[in-house]
Design a protein around this motif. Structure first.
Motif, PDB file in Angstrom:
ATOM      1  N   ARG A  58       0.706  -1.451  -0.402  1.00 46.90           N
ATOM      2  CA  ARG A  58       0.046   0.277  -0.224  1.00 46.90           C
ATOM      3  C   ARG A  58       0.991   1.549  -0.134  1.00 46.90           C
ATOM      4  O   ARG A  58       1.885   1.059   0.407  1.00 46.90           O
ATOM      5  CB  ARG A  58      -0.776  -0.318   1.103  1.00 46.90           C
ATOM      6  CG  ARG A  58      -1.867  -1.168   1.574  1.00 46.90           C
ATOM      7  CD  ARG A  58      -2.873  -1.245   2.603  1.00 46.90           C
ATOM      8  NE  ARG A  58      -2.546  -0.012   3.632  1.00 46.90           N
ATOM      9  CZ  ARG A  58      -3.002  -0.531   4.416  1.00 46.90           C
ATOM     10  NH1 ARG A  58      -4.427  -1.192   4.441  1.00 46.90           N
ATOM     11  NH2 ARG A  58      -2.966   0.238   6.074  1.00 46.90           N
ATOM     12  N   ALA A  59       0.452   1.800   0.001  1.00 41.83           N
ATOM     13  CA  ALA A  59       0.776   4.265  -0.535  1.00 41.83           C
ATOM     14  C   ALA A  59       1.458   4.016   0.688  1.00 41.83           C
ATOM     15  O   ALA A  59       2.398   4.770   0.942  1.00 41.83           O
ATOM     16  CB  ALA A  59      -0.148   4.848  -0.697  1.00 41.83           C
ATOM     17  N   SER A  64       2.527  -3.797   3.890  1.00 44.58           N
ATOM     18  CA  SER A  64       2.293  -4.250   2.772  1.00 44.58           C
ATOM     19  C   SER A  64       1.316  -6.300   3.318  1.00 44.58           C
ATOM     20  O   SER A  64       1.775  -6.437   4.857  1.00 44.58           O
ATOM     21  CB  SER A  64       4.018  -5.208   2.529  1.00 44.58           C
ATOM     22  OG  SER A  64       4.786  -5.617   3.773  1.00 44.58           O
ATOM     23  N   ASP A 104      -4.532   1.828  -6.017  1.00 48.66           N
ATOM     24  CA  ASP A 104      -3.413   2.480  -6.808  1.00 48.66           C
ATOM     25  C   ASP A 104      -2.125   1.553  -5.520  1.00 48.66           C
ATOM     26  O   ASP A 104      -1.106   2.267  -5.942  1.00 48.66           O
ATOM     27  CB  ASP A 104      -2.998   4.117  -6.664  1.00 48.66           C
ATOM     28  CG  ASP A 104      -1.993   3.947  -7.943  1.00 48.66           C
ATOM     29  OD1 ASP A 104      -2.460   3.343  -8.884  1.00 48.66           O
ATOM     30  OD2 ASP A 104      -1.449   4.976  -7.836  1.00 48.66           O
ATOM     31  N   ALA A 105      -1.777   0.745  -5.108  1.00 53.95           N
ATOM     32  CA  ALA A 105      -1.010  -0.428  -4.281  1.00 53.95           C
ATOM     33  C   ALA A 105      -0.905  -0.673  -5.402  1.00 53.95           C
ATOM     34  O   ALA A 105      -0.839  -1.192  -6.341  1.00 53.95           O
ATOM     35  CB  ALA A 105      -2.059  -1.129  -3.502  1.00 53.95           C
ATOM     36  N   THR A 106       0.955  -1.507  -4.942  1.00 54.75           N
ATOM     37  CA  THR A 106       1.766  -1.511  -6.303  1.00 54.75           C
ATOM     38  C   THR A 106       1.630  -3.412  -5.830  1.00 54.75           C
ATOM     39  O   THR A 106       1.210  -3.845  -4.422  1.00 54.75           O
ATOM     40  CB  THR A 106       3.039  -1.549  -5.385  1.00 54.75           C
ATOM     41  OG1 THR A 106       2.940  -0.313  -5.496  1.00 54.75           O
ATOM     42  CG2 THR A 106       4.110  -2.393  -6.346  1.00 54.75           C
ATOM     43  N   ARG A 128       3.243  -7.863  -7.189  1.00 50.42           N
ATOM     44  CA  ARG A 128       3.976  -7.978  -8.121  1.00 50.42           C
ATOM     45  C   ARG A 128       3.390  -9.494  -7.410  1.00 50.42           C
ATOM     46  O   ARG A 128       3.135  -9.991  -6.787  1.00 50.42           O
ATOM     47  CB  ARG A 128       5.218  -8.074  -7.174  1.00 50.42           C
ATOM     48  CG  ARG A 128       6.034  -6.509  -7.108  1.00 50.42           C
ATOM     49  CD  ARG A 128       7.460  -6.759  -6.902  1.00 50.42           C
ATOM     50  NE  ARG A 128       7.881  -5.117  -6.982  1.00 50.42           N
ATOM     51  CZ  ARG A 128       8.203  -3.936  -5.804  1.00 50.42           C
ATOM     52  NH1 ARG A 128       7.477  -4.726  -5.149  1.00 50.42           N
ATOM     53  NH2 ARG A 128       8.063  -2.847  -6.114  1.00 50.42           N
ATOM     54  N   ASN A 151       4.698  -7.108 -12.745  1.00 53.40           N
ATOM     55  CA  ASN A 151       5.074  -6.230 -11.873  1.00 53.40           C
ATOM     56  C   ASN A 151       3.916  -4.860 -11.898  1.00 53.40           C
ATOM     57  O   ASN A 151       3.666  -4.314 -13.141  1.00 53.40           O
ATOM     58  CB  ASN A 151       6.493  -5.504 -11.829  1.00 53.40           C
ATOM     59  CG  ASN A 151       6.637  -4.383 -11.127  1.00 53.40           C
ATOM     60  OD1 ASN A 151       6.018  -4.070  -9.719  1.00 53.40           O
ATOM     61  ND2 ASN A 151       8.061  -3.440 -10.816  1.00 53.40           N
ATOM     62  N   GLY A 152       2.856  -4.487 -11.341  1.00 52.84           N
ATOM     63  CA  GLY A 152       2.162  -3.630 -11.453  1.00 52.84           C
ATOM     64  C   GLY A 152       1.478  -2.765 -10.664  1.00 52.84           C
ATOM     65  O   GLY A 152       1.666  -2.324  -9.108  1.00 52.84           O
ATOM     66  N   TYR A 153      -0.409  -2.513 -10.618  1.00 54.93           N
ATOM     67  CA  TYR A 153      -0.600  -2.071  -9.271  1.00 54.93           C
ATOM     68  C   TYR A 153      -2.109  -1.964  -9.284  1.00 54.93           C
ATOM     69  O   TYR A 153      -2.878  -2.613 -10.227  1.00 54.93           O
ATOM     70  CB  TYR A 153       0.077  -0.393  -9.005  1.00 54.93           C
ATOM     71  CG  TYR A 153      -1.307   0.454 -10.593  1.00 54.93           C
ATOM     72  CD1 TYR A 153      -2.565   1.022 -10.749  1.00 54.93           C
ATOM     73  CD2 TYR A 153      -0.429   0.355 -11.973  1.00 54.93           C
ATOM     74  CE1 TYR A 153      -2.561   1.392 -12.054  1.00 54.93           C
ATOM     75  CE2 TYR A 153      -0.781   0.966 -12.833  1.00 54.93           C
ATOM     76  CZ  TYR A 153      -2.237   1.972 -13.031  1.00 54.93           C
ATOM     77  OH  TYR A 153      -2.297   2.312 -14.053  1.00 54.93           O
ATOM     78  N   LEU A 176       2.362  -1.746 -15.465  1.00 56.03           N
ATOM     79  CA  LEU A 176       3.456  -0.692 -15.324  1.00 56.03           C
ATOM     80  C   LEU A 176       2.677   0.106 -16.625  1.00 56.03           C
ATOM     81  O   LEU A 176       2.574   1.119 -16.949  1.00 56.03           O
ATOM     82  CB  LEU A 176       4.437  -0.844 -15.008  1.00 56.03           C
ATOM     83  CG  LEU A 176       5.184  -1.686 -13.584  1.00 56.03           C
ATOM     84  CD1 LEU A 176       6.425  -1.445 -13.955  1.00 56.03           C
ATOM     85  CD2 LEU A 176       3.985  -0.556 -13.354  1.00 56.03           C
ATOM     86  N   ARG A 217       0.491   3.535 -17.748  1.00 52.78           N
ATOM     87  CA  ARG A 217       0.608   4.565 -17.078  1.00 52.78           C
ATOM     88  C   ARG A 217       1.008   4.888 -18.383  1.00 52.78           C
ATOM     89  O   ARG A 217       0.045   6.439 -18.193  1.00 52.78           O
ATOM     90  CB  ARG A 217       2.074   5.059 -16.225  1.00 52.78           C
ATOM     91  CG  ARG A 217       2.174   4.127 -15.057  1.00 52.78           C
ATOM     92  CD  ARG A 217       0.656   3.683 -13.584  1.00 52.78           C
ATOM     93  NE  ARG A 217       1.014   4.121 -12.184  1.00 52.78           N
ATOM     94  CZ  ARG A 217       0.368   3.996 -11.465  1.00 52.78           C
ATOM     95  NH1 ARG A 217      -0.691   4.885 -11.463  1.00 52.78           N
ATOM     96  NH2 ARG A 217       0.469   3.578 -10.399  1.00 52.78           N
TER      97      ARG A 217
END
Length: 294
Positions: free
Chosen positions: A26-27, A31, A93-95, A97, A114-116, A134, A137
């Motif tokens: 998370r931002a 995790s 918008d959390a990352t 993997r 790998n993204g969000y 990714l 974006r």
């Protein structure tokens, strides 16, 4: 997806011990690790829990600039992804993997995604999350807009204003709160009415810690100072919770000069011609002095 020699040999053996592991970051730095294996796994200092009920749809990947995407589904649990956190927007918008892992030897693994997080929905005690690569974006428009108002966000690198400077914000405790949108205070000393309009309200203590809202209005009513947000915060705010109010900017040249003394970094075009000029047409005349014609 790059494979080391040992992992490649394991895949080629025909008798594999594979699973998938997901990391959700998370931002706010919190995790979570999940796996579809029947036992917890760990690597890179992260424990991937097996009791989350998480599963994923087929991963779509392509070469070039095509957007990778997939979808994850899981059960809501107090130890993992909680419904209250989703409602509060803490996972926005959390990352994300995702690894393909040899559960018999977690050193043999390959990063698959790998993204969000994109759209996140919840129902019936479960959640469904859209995962975006990714390259998604690159679909967002970039570049400056030719307009009179400033295009910068107050406090960003283009703006350059240091919002931690005294006079631009104040820390204050919540007093009267209505629907997590209307905040009433006895007074906010040192700040004139309207100072925080178009600014930001951050929650620094309480159940909604870490959440922010954009201030729609800042006015006085019935002897109290009222801060109104455009939309309610997605968690309850109670009296006594810590708040931080940040000054607002209406993007005008005059405000940049007088309120923030930041005219050198103004990111608009204040001298852009108006509509009357853009629709005018050339005309011939014998008198070109600018005076009236008779």
């Amino acid at each position: 997806m790059r494979l080391n020699a040992e992992f490649q040999a394991h895949l080629a053996s025909g008798a594999t011990t594979l699973c998938r592991c997901w990391l959700l970051l998370r931002a706010d730095g919190v995790s979570f690790g999940f796996t579809d294996h029947d036992c917890d796994l760990g690597f890179d200092g992260i424990i991937f829990k097996a009791d989350s009920g998480l599963s994923a749809a087929a991963l779509q990947q392509a070469t070039g600039l095509s957007v990778d995407n997939t979808e994850a589904v899981g059960a809501l649990s107090d130890a993992g992804v909680r419904e209250a956190d989703i409602e509060a927007g803490r996972f926005d918008d959390a990352t994300v993997r995702c690894w393909l892992v040899n559960w018999a030897d977690t050193g043999q693994r390959a990063l698959q995604f790998n993204g969000y997080l994109g759209e996140l929905t919840r129902s019936g005690g479960s959640f469904r999350a859209e995962l975006r690569g990714l390259t998604d974006r690159l679909n967002q428009p970039l570049g400056r807009v030719y307009q009179k108002p400033c295009a910068a966000v107050l406090g960003d690198t283009a703006c350059g204003v240091d919002l931690t400077t005294a006079g631009y914000g104040v820390e204050i405790a919540a007093e009267q709160v209505e629907d997590s949108r209307m905040f009433r205070f006895a007074a906010i000393a040192g700040f004139e009415t309207g100072w925080f309009r178009r600014g930001r309200l951050d929650v620094t203590h309480g159940a909604a810690t870490g959440l922010s809202g954009v201030i729609k209005n800042d006015f006085a009513a019935d002897g109290r100072r009222v801060i109104e947000l455009w939309a309610p915060l997605r968690a309850d705010v109670s009296a006594g919770d810590g708040l931080q109010l940040i000054a607002g900017c209406d993007k005008r040249l005059e405000t940049c000069r007088l309120k923030f003394d930041n005219i050198a970094n103004f990111q608009g075009f204040p001298d852009i011609p108006g509509d009357d000029w853009t629709v005018s047409y050339p005309a011939s005349a014998s008198v070109t002095s600018g005076g009236s014609r008779r």
